[in-house]
Write a protein that holds these residues in place. Structure first.
Motif, mmCIF file in Angstrom:
data_model
loop_
_atom_site.group_PDB
_atom_site.id
_atom_site.type_symbol
_atom_site.label_atom_id
_atom_site.label_comp_id
_atom_site.label_asym_id
_atom_site.label_seq_id
_atom_site.Cartn_x
_atom_site.Cartn_y
_atom_site.Cartn_z
ATOM 1 N N PRO A 321 76.425 53.141 10.059
ATOM 2 C CA PRO A 321 76.348 54.420 9.332
ATOM 3 C C PRO A 321 76.545 54.266 7.830
ATOM 4 O O PRO A 321 75.779 54.818 7.037
ATOM 5 N N ALA A 322 77.558 53.467 7.426
ATOM 6 C CA ALA A 322 77.808 53.278 5.993
ATOM 7 C C ALA A 322 76.708 52.433 5.362
ATOM 8 O O ALA A 322 76.266 52.701 4.237
ATOM 9 N N PHE A 323 76.250 51.413 6.066
ATOM 10 C CA PHE A 323 75.198 50.526 5.553
ATOM 11 C C PHE A 323 73.905 51.314 5.305
ATOM 12 O O PHE A 323 73.273 51.186 4.245
ATOM 13 N N LEU A 324 73.499 52.145 6.273
ATOM 14 C CA LEU A 324 72.254 52.904 6.129
ATOM 15 C C LEU A 324 72.386 53.976 5.055
ATOM 16 O O LEU A 324 71.420 54.257 4.326
ATOM 17 N N ALA A 325 73.572 54.566 4.941
ATOM 18 C CA ALA A 325 73.787 55.553 3.871
ATOM 19 C C ALA A 325 73.627 54.899 2.506
ATOM 20 O O ALA A 325 73.037 55.482 1.588
ATOM 21 N N GLN A 326 74.133 53.669 2.369
ATOM 22 C CA GLN A 326 74.014 52.945 1.102
ATOM 23 C C GLN A 326 72.575 52.542 0.823
ATOM 24 O O GLN A 326 72.092 52.650 -0.312
ATOM 25 N N GLN A 327 71.864 52.109 1.835
ATOM 26 C CA GLN A 327 70.503 51.621 1.647
ATOM 27 C C GLN A 327 69.467 52.732 1.504
ATOM 28 O O GLN A 327 68.523 52.622 0.725
ATOM 29 N N LEU A 328 69.654 53.825 2.250
ATOM 30 C CA LEU A 328 68.594 54.822 2.385
ATOM 31 C C LEU A 328 68.966 56.211 1.905
ATOM 32 O O LEU A 328 68.114 57.105 1.846
ATOM 33 N N GLY A 329 70.253 56.419 1.566
ATOM 34 C CA GLY A 329 70.684 57.757 1.192
ATOM 35 C C GLY A 329 71.131 58.549 2.409
ATOM 36 O O GLY A 329 71.249 58.010 3.510
ATOM 37 N N ASP A 330 71.362 59.834 2.235
ATOM 38 C CA ASP A 330 71.976 60.697 3.245
ATOM 39 C C ASP A 330 73.395 60.211 3.512
ATOM 40 O O ASP A 330 73.836 59.201 2.973
ATOM 41 N N SER A 331 74.103 60.899 4.373
ATOM 42 C CA SER A 331 75.508 60.604 4.602
ATOM 43 C C SER A 331 75.714 59.703 5.812
ATOM 44 O O SER A 331 74.812 59.548 6.647
ATOM 45 N N SER A 332 76.893 59.118 5.903
ATOM 46 C CA SER A 332 77.222 58.315 7.080
ATOM 47 C C SER A 332 77.172 59.154 8.344
ATOM 48 O O SER A 332 76.714 58.677 9.397
ATOM 49 N N SER A 333 77.618 60.411 8.248
ATOM 50 C CA SER A 333 77.593 61.272 9.434
ATOM 51 C C SER A 333 76.161 61.541 9.890
ATOM 52 O O SER A 333 75.894 61.629 11.099
ATOM 53 N N HIS A 334 75.232 61.637 8.937
ATOM 54 C CA HIS A 334 73.819 61.804 9.301
ATOM 55 C C HIS A 334 73.343 60.619 10.115
ATOM 56 O O HIS A 334 72.704 60.785 11.173
ATOM 57 N N TRP A 335 73.675 59.423 9.649
ATOM 58 C CA TRP A 335 73.192 58.234 10.352
ATOM 59 C C TRP A 335 73.913 58.016 11.678
ATOM 60 O O TRP A 335 73.349 57.455 12.612
ATOM 61 N N ARG A 336 75.153 58.489 11.792
ATOM 62 C CA ARG A 336 75.814 58.450 13.096
ATOM 63 C C ARG A 336 75.052 59.303 14.107
ATOM 64 O O ARG A 336 74.867 58.908 15.264
ATOM 65 N N ARG A 337 74.587 60.472 13.654
ATOM 66 C CA ARG A 337 73.814 61.336 14.560
ATOM 67 C C ARG A 337 72.500 60.673 14.957
ATOM 68 O O ARG A 337 72.090 60.739 16.120
ATOM 69 N N VAL A 338 71.847 60.025 13.981
ATOM 70 C CA VAL A 338 70.583 59.348 14.288
ATOM 71 C C VAL A 338 70.819 58.223 15.304
ATOM 72 O O VAL A 338 70.034 58.034 16.241
ATOM 73 N N ILE A 339 71.888 57.451 15.133
ATOM 74 C CA ILE A 339 72.221 56.382 16.074
ATOM 75 C C ILE A 339 72.490 56.962 17.462
ATOM 76 O O ILE A 339 71.995 56.452 18.476
ATOM 77 N N ASP A 340 73.268 58.048 17.512
ATOM 78 C CA ASP A 340 73.585 58.685 18.799
ATOM 79 C C ASP A 340 72.326 59.150 19.523
ATOM 80 O O ASP A 340 72.278 59.173 20.760
ATOM 81 N N GLN A 341 71.307 59.512 18.754
ATOM 82 C CA GLN A 341 70.056 60.010 19.341
ATOM 83 C C GLN A 341 69.053 58.894 19.624
ATOM 84 O O GLN A 341 67.918 59.157 20.022
ATOM 85 N N GLY A 342 69.480 57.643 19.419
ATOM 86 C CA GLY A 342 68.592 56.510 19.695
ATOM 87 C C GLY A 342 67.577 56.238 18.617
ATOM 88 O O GLY A 342 66.570 55.555 18.856
ATOM 89 N N GLY A 343 67.821 56.777 17.411
ATOM 90 C CA GLY A 343 66.841 56.645 16.346
ATOM 91 C C GLY A 343 67.005 55.430 15.460
ATOM 92 O O GLY A 343 66.245 55.248 14.508
ATOM 93 N N VAL A 344 67.995 54.568 15.727
ATOM 94 C CA VAL A 344 68.155 53.310 14.997
ATOM 95 C C VAL A 344 67.947 52.174 15.996
ATOM 96 O O VAL A 344 68.611 52.123 17.038
ATOM 97 N N LYS A 345 67.009 51.276 15.667
ATOM 98 C CA LYS A 345 66.590 50.263 16.637
ATOM 99 C C LYS A 345 66.560 48.875 16.012
ATOM 100 O O LYS A 345 66.380 48.735 14.796
ATOM 101 N N ILE A 346 66.715 47.874 16.843
ATOM 102 C CA ILE A 346 66.506 46.477 16.474
ATOM 103 C C ILE A 346 65.343 45.962 17.301
ATOM 104 O O ILE A 346 65.401 45.975 18.541
#
Length: 379
Positions: A321-346
């Motif tokens: 969450p913190a890494f993506l917020a730093q790289q892409l903008g938006d907040s850490s909480s935003h990226w936590r929601r995206v991760i919870d929804q399966g929207g961050v992938k390897i």
């Protein structure tokens, strides 16, 4: 009514005033206030700049008022709370970047850029009191946003009540002939007429324009709502964002952003053509081609982009969450929601949890949301 100058206008007030002013026999001074709290110009604001450019082509002068002083209060239009105040150095940097972007639409030779701190910062207390006499509290509380907050017993600072007067005084200082803005600015613009008349000046003509809906298709396009396309966004991002708008927003976007005309009947083809035109305007035909190729590959075919940027990481464990917020903008909480929804992938597989071991991810493609890709490498 001069159709080119009033194209897309919702209000042109008072009736017949534009024709009268055009007969004055001199270039008119057409005012627009800009908010320097963020540097990007989005498509909704670019539409308003296009309307200003029409006045320039007719021989008139555009005056952009950078609200460096009023930004200390923040425009309360449509707000349910008071805006935060940014440091002066941030406002100055934003204003400079904003002006450079504006010249992608406007003619520099027919544009004046003025900072309202130039006159508002010099007003004595007696002069502020004299300005305050030009309008009543009852009149200010006619505004929907103030009226709702007052009825709900929510705080309204005196500085917010002064905002319409400060904006109106800008018109006095530059002797505006016309002021334009969105339909949400109608009250402020009409207040400018009253104040100018009180100062013995010919009141400005008021023109308002529709508010372009944002990517969500519901709220107006706004930097604070993060539902916008910036004119400096990369072509791939601009194309993808356009393709994400709801079908219901297509008619307004087609009319205001690309100026209408015939369009495909099928919504998907219509949206594709809209995206091509938007990207071509700001990035040329080659940018439109790249944007569409990226969209086809990533969204339609579910592949990684042809060129994935590398991001070097030194920590052995990445808190996503913190890494993506730093790289892409938006907040850490935003990226936590995206991760919870399966929207961050390897490599196409959703990540499990918020922490990622670099040893497991090095050299692989990290996808965040639908449009962001990066290849992680060890620093």
């Amino acid at each position: 009514m001069p159709t080119e100058l009033t194209r897309h206008a919702v209000d042109v007030l008072p009736e017949g005033e534009l024709e009268r002013k055009l007969k004055l026999g001199r270039p008119l001074r057409v005012k627009l206030g800009i908010d320097p709290t963020a540097p990007d110009i989005h498509l909704g604001f670019a539409f308003v700049l296009d309307r200003l450019a029409a006045f320039q082509r007719a021989g008139h002068t555009v005056v952009l008022i950078v609200g460096d002083y009023t930004a200390r209060i923040g425009d309360p239009s449509g707000r349910s709370d008071e805006r935060p105040v940014l440091p002066d150095e941030v406002l100055d940097a934003n204003a400079k970047e904003f002006a450079e972007q504006a010249f992608r639409v406007l003619d520099r030779e027919r544009t004046e850029i003025r900072f309202n701190g130039e006159w508002l910062g010099k007003l004595s207390y007696a002069e502020v009191v004299r300005l305050a006499r030009t309008i009543t509290v009852a009149r200010i509380l006619e505004r929907d946003d103030f009226a709702k907050r007052f009825a709900a017993h929510e705080p309204i600072s005196i500085s917010e009540l002064l905002y319409p007067l400060m904006q109106a005084y800008d018109s006095v200082a530059i002797e505006a002939d016309i002021e334009i803005g969105g339909t949400d600015q109608l009250y402020n613009l009409l207040a400018g007429r009253d104040v100018m008349q009180d100062y013995g000046l010919d009141p400005q003509l008021v023109m308002t324009y529709p508010l372009l809906v944002g990517l969500d298709g519901a709220e107006k396009m706004s930097k604070s709502r993060h539902n916008y396309i910036g004119i400096n966004d990369p072509p791939e991002e601009m194309f993808g964002k356009t393709m994400s708008i709801p079908d219901a927003a297509l008619p307004q976007w087609w009319e205001l952003v690309v100026d209408g005309g015939e369009h495909p009947d099928d919504p998907m083809q219509w949206k594709l053509e809209l995206a091509r035109r938007i990207v071509a305007r700001w990035h040329g035909d080659e940018g439109a081609r790249r944007g569409e190729e990226h969209f086809t590959r990533v969204v339609r075919e579910h592949q990684a982009p042809a060129d994935v940027p590398e991001v070097s990481v030194s920590e052995p464990q990445i808190h996503l969450p913190a890494f993506l917020a730093q790289q892409l903008g938006d907040s850490s909480s935003h990226w936590r929601r995206v991760i919870d929804q399966g929207g961050v992938k390897i490599d196409g597989r959703p990540v499990d949890g918020y922490d990622l071991e670099l040893a497991e991810a090095e050299g692989r493609v990290l996808q965040a949301g639908r449009r962001h890709f990066m290849r992680l490498t060890q620093r």
